[in-house]
Design an enzyme around this catalytic site. Structure first.
Site, PDB file in Angstrom:
ATOM      1  CE  LYS A 162      -4.338   1.131   2.623  1.00 28.65           C
ATOM      2  NZ  LYS A 162      -5.050   0.967   3.739  1.00 28.65           N
TER       3      LYS A 162
HETATM    4  O1  G3P Z   1      -7.858   1.772   5.910  1.00 31.99           O
HETATM    5  C1  G3P Z   1      -8.250   2.759   5.054  1.00 31.99           C
HETATM    6  C2  G3P Z   1      -9.662   3.457   5.567  1.00 31.99           C
HETATM    7  O2  G3P Z   1     -10.609   2.573   5.473  1.00 31.99           O
HETATM    8  C3  G3P Z   1      -9.476   4.056   6.759  1.00 31.99           C
HETATM    9  O3  G3P Z   1     -11.046   4.458   7.375  1.00 31.99           O
HETATM   10  O4  G3P Z   1     -12.293   4.942   9.272  1.00 31.99           O
HETATM   11  O5  G3P Z   1      -9.964   5.638   9.417  1.00 31.99           O
HETATM   12  O6  G3P Z   1     -11.213   6.909   7.920  1.00 31.99           O
HETATM   13  P1  G3P Z   1     -11.163   5.664   8.591  1.00 31.99           P
END
Ligand code: G3P
Length: 214
Positions: A83
């Site tokens: 990633k």
């Molecule tokens: O891991 C990537 C993403 O899904 C993070 O989500 O909830 O931290 O905005 P969030």
């Protein structure tokens, strides 16, 4: 749509796997840090639970160092997806990693044009963070729809990985918008099949049945 869980917690990953619904896992540095375990051995442990793709993010922000980290990450297991963030150095590193035959998930996508760029360079996946756009009053799902249209217009094979999903409706809408993958926290995953009328209905069926057994 494939279902990924967005967590580095092995108990949650095992639980999703045991439901027969787990197609892969995404992690990020914040999620890994929460587990308090050594990064590479944790990714190895996760790769032992699922044979689906497991995204592991590099921590460097300079192209050469990113590529070196990526090379180390893919040694952990055959199902590791590297990633990389969508920054200038990350796009340069993407080109090199793709030439080396790596699957790369480009992360922190907030604009359709970023998704077009990473597809042109050969990313395996692009991750729009729609919940974070909703958080600042923008329409995250519009981003997913725009990326779908761009990828379909030009036949890009880059997978649209809808990320930062905060509730089951996000998952449903991402599926309707044509996302290839939805990644969600375990707390969202376990709500996907829940409905109060299902529980009420079952309670009533069992109560009615019980009456006949006297
Ligand atoms: O891991 C990537 C993403 O899904 C993070 O989500 O909830 O931290 O905005 P969030």
């Amino acid at each position: 749509m494939k279902f990924f869980v967005d967590t580095a917690n092995v108990d949650q990953i095992k639980a999703a796997h045991d439901m027969g619904l787990l197609d892969g896992v995404t992690t990020n540095p914040s999620l890994v840090a929460k587990e308090g375990k050594e990064f590479k051995s944790l990714i190895g442990e996760i790769c032992g639970i699922t044979s689906g793709p497991v995204s592991a993010e590099v921590l460097s922000t300079e192209c050469g160092a990113m590529v070196e980290e990526a090379k180390e990450l893919i040694k952990i297991a055959p199902n590791v997806t590297v990633k990389l963030p969508i920054i200038t150095e990350g796009i340069k590193a993407l080109k090199i990693c793709v030439a080396e035959g790596m699957d790369v998930n480009m992360t922190l996508c907030f604009q359709p044009i970023q998704a077009l760029i990473v597809a042109k360079v050969g990313a395996a996946c692009c991750s729009p963070f729609l919940g974070r756009l909703d958080d600042i009053g923008e329409d995250g799902m519009e981003l997913v729809r725009d990326i779908r249209e761009i990828y379909d217009n030009y036949g890009f094979t880059t997978q649209l990985l809808a990320a930062s999903l905060r509730h089951p409706n996000h998952v449903l809408e991402a599926a309707l918008a044509g996302a290839d993958i939805g990644t969600m926290p375990y707390s969202v995953f376990e709500k996907l099949w829940k409905h109060p009328l299902t529980d009420i209905g079952l309670k009533r069926f069992l109560a009615d049945w019980k009456k006949t057994q006297k």
